[in-house]
Design an enzyme around this catalytic site. Structure first.
Site, PDB file in Angstrom:
ATOM      1  N   HIS A  33      43.111 -17.076   4.081  1.00 45.10           N
ATOM      2  CA  HIS A  33      43.337 -15.637   4.264  1.00 45.10           C
ATOM      3  C   HIS A  33      44.830 -15.314   4.195  1.00 45.10           C
ATOM      4  O   HIS A  33      45.314 -14.417   4.873  1.00 45.10           O
ATOM      5  CB  HIS A  33      42.696 -15.139   5.575  1.00 45.10           C
ATOM      6  CG  HIS A  33      41.200 -15.116   5.488  1.00 45.10           C
ATOM      7  ND1 HIS A  33      40.505 -14.037   5.011  1.00 45.10           N
ATOM      8  CD2 HIS A  33      40.272 -16.070   5.763  1.00 45.10           C
ATOM      9  CE1 HIS A  33      39.204 -14.324   5.016  1.00 45.10           C
ATOM     10  NE2 HIS A  33      39.038 -15.547   5.453  1.00 45.10           N
ATOM     11  N   ALA A 121      28.848 -21.348  -1.266  1.00 47.38           N
ATOM     12  CA  ALA A 121      29.342 -22.497  -0.501  1.00 47.38           C
ATOM     13  C   ALA A 121      30.844 -22.416  -0.249  1.00 47.38           C
ATOM     14  O   ALA A 121      31.452 -23.359   0.239  1.00 47.38           O
ATOM     15  CB  ALA A 121      29.002 -23.793  -1.225  1.00 47.38           C
ATOM     16  N   SER A 125      32.252 -20.161  -6.763  1.00 42.36           N
ATOM     17  CA  SER A 125      31.365 -20.205  -7.928  1.00 42.36           C
ATOM     18  C   SER A 125      31.538 -18.946  -8.770  1.00 42.36           C
ATOM     19  O   SER A 125      31.446 -18.995 -10.000  1.00 42.36           O
ATOM     20  CB  SER A 125      29.904 -20.362  -7.493  1.00 42.36           C
ATOM     21  OG  SER A 125      29.542 -19.328  -6.602  1.00 42.36           O
ATOM     22  N   GLU A 158      36.152  -9.463 -10.098  1.00 44.02           N
ATOM     23  CA  GLU A 158      35.560  -9.612  -8.755  1.00 44.02           C
ATOM     24  C   GLU A 158      35.698  -8.306  -7.964  1.00 44.02           C
ATOM     25  O   GLU A 158      34.753  -7.866  -7.322  1.00 44.02           O
ATOM     26  CB  GLU A 158      36.270 -10.772  -8.034  1.00 44.02           C
ATOM     27  CG  GLU A 158      35.758 -11.064  -6.641  1.00 44.02           C
ATOM     28  CD  GLU A 158      34.493 -11.925  -6.593  1.00 44.02           C
ATOM     29  OE1 GLU A 158      34.249 -12.679  -7.560  1.00 44.02           O
ATOM     30  OE2 GLU A 158      33.750 -11.826  -5.611  1.00 44.02           O
ATOM     31  N   ASP A 170      41.418 -17.885  -5.745  1.00 46.89           N
ATOM     32  CA  ASP A 170      40.288 -18.585  -6.359  1.00 46.89           C
ATOM     33  C   ASP A 170      40.414 -18.615  -7.880  1.00 46.89           C
ATOM     34  O   ASP A 170      40.220 -19.650  -8.514  1.00 46.89           O
ATOM     35  CB  ASP A 170      38.963 -17.898  -5.981  1.00 46.89           C
ATOM     36  CG  ASP A 170      38.781 -17.807  -4.483  1.00 46.89           C
ATOM     37  OD1 ASP A 170      39.540 -18.467  -3.745  1.00 46.89           O
ATOM     38  OD2 ASP A 170      37.878 -17.066  -4.045  1.00 46.89           O
ATOM     39  N   TYR A 220      35.004  -9.569   5.088  1.00 51.55           N
ATOM     40  CA  TYR A 220      36.192  -9.942   4.317  1.00 51.55           C
ATOM     41  C   TYR A 220      37.044  -8.699   4.054  1.00 51.55           C
ATOM     42  O   TYR A 220      38.257  -8.689   4.308  1.00 51.55           O
ATOM     43  CB  TYR A 220      35.779 -10.592   2.989  1.00 51.55           C
ATOM     44  CG  TYR A 220      36.972 -11.084   2.181  1.00 51.55           C
ATOM     45  CD1 TYR A 220      37.466 -12.365   2.346  1.00 51.55           C
ATOM     46  CD2 TYR A 220      37.604 -10.247   1.267  1.00 51.55           C
ATOM     47  CE1 TYR A 220      38.561 -12.810   1.630  1.00 51.55           C
ATOM     48  CE2 TYR A 220      38.700 -10.675   0.549  1.00 51.55           C
ATOM     49  CZ  TYR A 220      39.169 -11.959   0.718  1.00 51.55           C
ATOM     50  OH  TYR A 220      40.264 -12.372   0.015  1.00 51.55           O
TER      51      TYR A 220
HETATM   52  C1  GLA Z   1      37.942 -15.970  -0.540  1.00 56.47           C
HETATM   53  C2  GLA Z   1      38.772 -15.070  -1.444  1.00 56.47           C
HETATM   54  C3  GLA Z   1      40.180 -15.609  -1.621  1.00 56.47           C
HETATM   55  C4  GLA Z   1      40.826 -15.912  -0.257  1.00 56.47           C
HETATM   56  C5  GLA Z   1      39.877 -16.724   0.627  1.00 56.47           C
HETATM   57  C6  GLA Z   1      40.403 -16.877   2.015  1.00 56.47           C
HETATM   58  O1  GLA Z   1      37.757 -17.203  -1.145  1.00 56.47           O
HETATM   59  O2  GLA Z   1      38.167 -14.934  -2.703  1.00 56.47           O
HETATM   60  O3  GLA Z   1      40.970 -14.703  -2.348  1.00 56.47           O
HETATM   61  O4  GLA Z   1      41.244 -14.738   0.375  1.00 56.47           O
HETATM   62  O5  GLA Z   1      38.590 -16.142   0.707  1.00 56.47           O
HETATM   63  O6  GLA Z   1      41.566 -17.636   2.022  1.00 56.47           O
END
Ligand code: GLA
Length: 383
Positions: A33, A121, A125, A158, A170, A220
Site C-alpha cells: 500500500h 490470490a 492475475s 484496471e 502490479d 481498497y
Molecule cells: C494491489 C494493487 C497495487 C498495490 C497493492 C498493495 O495489488 O493493485 O497497486 O496498491 O494492492 O500494495
C-alpha cells in the site's frame, strides 16, 4: 505452451495467431500500500503467467475466449465499454480501449487467453492479462509505445474497466520484471533499479488462503481515500505536500491526530512502511535475510492492526510460522482481505512446513490451503 495455444487458437478462430505473449503475475517482498502513496515497492515477476494468443481482423469485431473458464465474449471496437460483472473480458477490453483513447485506429481482433496465475490470490492475475493485451496490440499495431507507457496503459485498464483505483506496482512488475531480480521502484518518479534476489538455500513460498473477501476492492478504494484525507488535512499548513511520501510523523501528530484518529492510524502505517522498505533494501544488499524477514513480519502486523486490510485466514498463516526459525519472514501480500501470504523459508524445511500448516489451516478455517514455490522470472515477452 506455444504449440498448444496455437492449436487451440486455430480450433477456435480458424486462423493462426499473429502473436503469442506471456505476461507474469508478481510477488512483492515489502512496501505494501505504498505505491499509490508515491512510496517505494519491491516487487518481482514470477513463474506464473497469463498467456494470450491474438490475431488482428479486417472488421471491427472483437472475439475473446478464456480457455480455462470455457467462456467466450464478443463485442466490437465501437461498443467498447466495461461489462457489468467485473470479469476477465474487462481486463482485455480495458487494455484495447487505451489505444482508442490515444487516437490509434484499432482493428478488431481474436484473442485466446489462458493463465496459471491463481485468480483472487493477490498475485495480480488481472495485471498480467492487461499487460499481455497491451503488449500484444502494441506489437501488432506497431504503435511503438515504450514499456513504461504500456505500464500506464495497463494500469488505466484496471481503473477504468475493473473499477479498482490500483497503484502502479502490479502492472510495472508484470511488464518490467527480470529473472532473479526484484525491482526497487520509486512510485513517484518511476525510477527503478534491479536488485539481485539470490537467497542461498531460501525460497519464496506462497500460501494461498483461497479466500477473497468481497470487500477487497471497495475497502481498497476506501484506503486510498483515507490517505488522501491525510493530505487534505496537512496541505493547508505545508502546501508542498502532495502525498504521504512528503509527510513526516511530526506533521501527522500535529494536523491529523487531532482531526481524525482513523486517518492517523492509516497514514502512520504508510510512513512506517516506507521506512521499513528502506531498511529492508539495506538488509537485502548486506545479505542479511533474517533482518529482512523481521521487517516482513512487522509489515504484516501493521497491515493487520493499523491499516486493517488483513483477515483471519491471513493472520492464521502468519501467526503459525512466526516462531518457526526456518521461516525467516512472512506477511500478507497485495491489496489484502484474502489471497496469499509470502514466506521466506529455508528450502529443506518447506515440505515439512507445508505438511503441518496445510491440515492445521484446513481444520481451523474449513478451507483448502494451496501453496506455490515462486521463482523470479522475466516480465512481459513475446513467445
Ligand atoms: C494491489 C494493487 C497495487 C498495490 C497493492 C498493495 O495489488 O493493485 O497497486 O496498491 O494492492 O500494495
Amino acid at each position: 505452451m506455444k504449440n498448444e495455444l496455437t492449436r487451440l487458437f486455430i480450433d477456435q478462430f480458424q486462423v493462426s495467431p499473429d502473436v503469442i505473449v506471456r505476461s507474469p503475475g508478481r510477488v512483492n517482498i515489502i512496501g505494501e500500500h505504498a505505491d499509490y502513496n508515491n512510496g517505494f515497492v519491491l516487487p518481482a515477476a514470477i513463474d506464473k503467467a497469463a498467456y494470450i494468443a491474438l490475431s488482428l481482423r479486417e472488421d471491427d469485431e472483437i472475439h475473446l475466449t478464456a480457455v480455462d473458464l470455457k467462456e467466450n465474449f464478443s463485442t466490437t471496437i465501437h461498443h467498447l465499454k466495461p461489462i457489468g460483472d467485473v470479469s476477465w473480458p474487462n481486463y482485455i477490453l480495458g487494455g484495447a480501449a487505451q489505444f482508442i483513447k490515444k487516437k490509434i485506429s484499432l482493428k478488431g481482433f481474436n484473442l485466446l487467453l489462458t493463465s496459471n496465475v491463481p485468480i483472487g490470490a493477490g498475485l495480480s492475475s488481472s495485471a498480467a492479462v492487461e499487460c499481455a493485451t497491451v503488449f500484444a496490440l502494441n506489437h501488432l499495431l506497431k504503435t511503438g509505445f515504450s514499456r513504461i507507457e504500456m505500464v500506464n496503459m495497463a494500469q488505466k485498464a484496471e481503473h477504468e474497466y475493473a473499477g479498482v483505483m490500483c497503484g502502479i506496482m502490479d502492472q510495472f512488475a508484470s511488464m518490467m520484471g527480470k529473472a532473479s531480480q526484484v525491482i526497487k521502484l520509486d512510485c513517484r518518479s518511476l525510477d527503478y533499479q534491479y536488485v539481485p534476489f539470490k537467497l542461498d538455500g531460501i525460497k519464496i513460498l506462497l500460501l494461498n488462503t483461497n479466500v477473497k473477501h468481497s470487500l477487497a476492492s471497495s475497502e481498497y478504494n476506501t484506503r486510498r481515500e483515507e490517505c488522501e484525507k491525510a493530505i487534505k488535512l496537512i496541505k493547508p499548513h505545508h502546501p508542498s505536500v502532495e502525498s504521504l511520501r512528503d509527510v513526516t510523523m511530526e506533521m501527522l501528530d500535529q494536523y491529523v491526530l487531532p482531526a481524525d484518529e482513523l486517518v492517523y492510524r492509516r497514514s502512520r502505517f504508510v510512513i512506517d512502511e516506507m521506512e521499513r522498505l528502506n531498511d529492508a533494501c539495506n538488509y537485502l544488499e548486506q545479505n542479511d535475510i533474517a533482518s529482512l524477514g523481521e521487517c516482513m513480519f512487522e509489515t504484516h502486523e501493521g497491515l493487520s492492526k493499523q491499516y486493517e486490510v488483513s483477515c483471519k485466514e491471513l493472520d492464521f498463516l502468519v501467526d503459525y510460522v512466526k516462531d518457526n526459525p526456518e521461516v525467516l519472514g512472512a506477511r500478507m501480500m497485495g491489496g489484502g482481505f484474502g489471497g496469499c501470504t509470502i514466506n521466506l523459508v529455508q528450502e529443506d524445511a518447506i515440505a515439512r512446513l507445508v505438511s503441518e500448516i496445510k491440515p492445521a489451516y484446513e481444520a481451523a478455517m474449513n478451507l483448502p490451503l494451496d501453496f506455490y514455490i515462486a521463482s523470479i522470472e522475466n516480465g512481459t515477452e513475446i513467445m
